[in-house]
Design a protein around this motif. Structure first.
Motif, PDB file in Angstrom:
ATOM      1  N   TRP A  11       9.873   8.903  24.829  1.00  0.00           N
ATOM      2  CA  TRP A  11       8.598   8.204  24.981  1.00  0.00           C
ATOM      3  C   TRP A  11       8.619   7.343  26.241  1.00  0.00           C
ATOM      4  O   TRP A  11       9.675   7.039  26.783  1.00  0.00           O
ATOM      5  CB  TRP A  11       8.247   7.344  23.754  1.00  0.00           C
ATOM      6  CG  TRP A  11       9.269   6.306  23.360  1.00  0.00           C
ATOM      7  CD1 TRP A  11      10.199   6.409  22.369  1.00  0.00           C
ATOM      8  CD2 TRP A  11       9.457   5.007  23.934  1.00  0.00           C
ATOM      9  NE1 TRP A  11      10.956   5.276  22.288  1.00  0.00           N
ATOM     10  CE2 TRP A  11      10.519   4.386  23.233  1.00  0.00           C
ATOM     11  CE3 TRP A  11       8.845   4.302  24.963  1.00  0.00           C
ATOM     12  CZ2 TRP A  11      10.982   3.093  23.549  1.00  0.00           C
ATOM     13  CZ3 TRP A  11       9.290   3.019  25.277  1.00  0.00           C
ATOM     14  CH2 TRP A  11      10.347   2.424  24.572  1.00  0.00           C
ATOM     15  N   ASP A  51       9.071  -0.776  19.355  1.00  0.00           N
ATOM     16  CA  ASP A  51       9.817   0.034  18.407  1.00  0.00           C
ATOM     17  C   ASP A  51      10.695   1.010  19.191  1.00  0.00           C
ATOM     18  O   ASP A  51      10.202   1.763  20.037  1.00  0.00           O
ATOM     19  CB  ASP A  51       8.849   0.798  17.498  1.00  0.00           C
ATOM     20  CG  ASP A  51       9.563   1.600  16.425  1.00  0.00           C
ATOM     21  OD1 ASP A  51      10.237   2.588  16.776  1.00  0.00           O
ATOM     22  OD2 ASP A  51       9.437   1.244  15.246  1.00  0.00           O
ATOM     23  N   GLN A  53      12.140   3.739  18.388  1.00  0.00           N
ATOM     24  CA  GLN A  53      11.942   5.160  18.126  1.00  0.00           C
ATOM     25  C   GLN A  53      10.647   5.699  18.726  1.00  0.00           C
ATOM     26  O   GLN A  53      10.582   6.859  19.135  1.00  0.00           O
ATOM     27  CB  GLN A  53      11.934   5.414  16.615  1.00  0.00           C
ATOM     28  CG  GLN A  53      13.243   5.074  15.924  1.00  0.00           C
ATOM     29  CD  GLN A  53      14.386   5.957  16.371  1.00  0.00           C
ATOM     30  OE1 GLN A  53      14.230   7.169  16.511  1.00  0.00           O
ATOM     31  NE2 GLN A  53      15.537   5.352  16.601  1.00  0.00           N
ATOM     32  N   THR A  54       9.628   4.853  18.774  1.00  0.00           N
ATOM     33  CA  THR A  54       8.301   5.324  19.184  1.00  0.00           C
ATOM     34  C   THR A  54       7.768   4.685  20.456  1.00  0.00           C
ATOM     35  O   THR A  54       6.872   5.235  21.098  1.00  0.00           O
ATOM     36  CB  THR A  54       7.281   5.042  18.069  1.00  0.00           C
ATOM     37  OG1 THR A  54       7.135   3.619  17.906  1.00  0.00           O
ATOM     38  CG2 THR A  54       7.734   5.658  16.750  1.00  0.00           C
ATOM     39  N   ASN A  56       6.061   1.967  20.374  1.00  0.00           N
ATOM     40  CA  ASN A  56       4.887   1.184  19.984  1.00  0.00           C
ATOM     41  C   ASN A  56       5.196  -0.310  20.045  1.00  0.00           C
ATOM     42  O   ASN A  56       6.309  -0.740  19.758  1.00  0.00           O
ATOM     43  CB  ASN A  56       4.442   1.551  18.568  1.00  0.00           C
ATOM     44  CG  ASN A  56       3.937   2.969  18.464  1.00  0.00           C
ATOM     45  OD1 ASN A  56       3.418   3.521  19.439  1.00  0.00           O
ATOM     46  ND2 ASN A  56       4.091   3.586  17.302  1.00  0.00           N
TER      47      ASN A  56
END
Length: 231
Positions: A11, A51, A53-54, A56
């Motif tokens: 990402w 975050d 992992q994402t 966000n």
């Protein structure tokens, strides 16, 4: 941006162009699947949690500070890990879950490039043309001791086992008693330091602007172990 260990893109986030006359320099730091970003510019300061992992946004806290080039550190204070940031004029601690400011102390000035250090309950912050301070953090933070003899421009201080080390742009490595501020020794080298010293295996490592790493024992005397030229 985030990548797998194999180099695959996961990402990316655009945080906006920083209003910054030297270029962005703050390093991110991670803890408990969160990525923390200090984003201080001429338009004000922020500390952002993403975050891991994402990418966000988890929280985004505005800070009443001027532009800086320092990086956040993690410190266990009062039994809980928090973020500690250094800028003009504040050294401050933030809750990693909410971004709430837990404490702040006005003690610095100028274009802050040094990051804070933490050891044995004290936070250390410094900047050239300002001062070096040892702070007892908490709801009512206090300065335990301070000094303005040797100050870093870009290099960050490092502390461990009761010792505090600081490297200057004009080539001095200095060692203090971390608790009291008593100066144990100072040693001048031919070239200055922009990189930050690190401590490992009972030794302090400081790499100068000509690629020579000066290795000294962590002790009350300046005992040189080696000076490998690394290019």
């Amino acid at each position: 941006a985030a990548f797998t260990i194999n180099g695959n893109f996961v990402w990316g986030r655009n945080l906006g162009l920083p209003d910054n006359h030297y270029g962005y320099a703050s390093s991110p730091i991670t803890w408990n699947n969160k990525v923390f970003i200090q984003f201080d510019s001429n338009k004000g300061g922020r500390i952002i949690a993403l975050d891991g992992q994402t990418g966000n946004t988890l929280w985004d806290t505005r800070r009443n500070v001027k532009i800086s080039w320092s990086s956040p550190i993690l410190a266990e204070i009062g039994g809980k890990v928090q973020l500690v940031l250094s800028a003009d004029p504040l050294v401050a601690g933030y809750d990693i879950e909410s971004g709430k400011e837990l404490w702040a102390l006005e003690c610095l000035m100028g274009e802050v490039g040094s990051s804070a250090a933490f050891s044995d309950g004290l936070v250390y912050a410094a900047n050239e043309y300002a001062r070096l301070v040892a702070i007892k953090p908490g709801p009512s933070p206090t300065i335990v001791w301070e000094n303005d003899e040797y100050l870093p421009e870009a290099s960050s201080p490092v502390a461990s086992n009761g010792f505090l080390f600081l490297a200057t742009t004009y080539g001095v490595l200095v060692c203090y008693d971390a608790k009291t501020g008593t100066k144990y020794w100072e040693k001048e080298f031919s070239y200055g330091f922009y990189s930050s010293p690190v401590i490992a295996d009972g030794k302090v490592y400081a790499s100068d602007l000509h690629g020579v790493t000066h290795i000294l024992k962590v002790s009350k005397t300046a005992e040189l172990v080696g000076e490998p030229p690394l290019g």
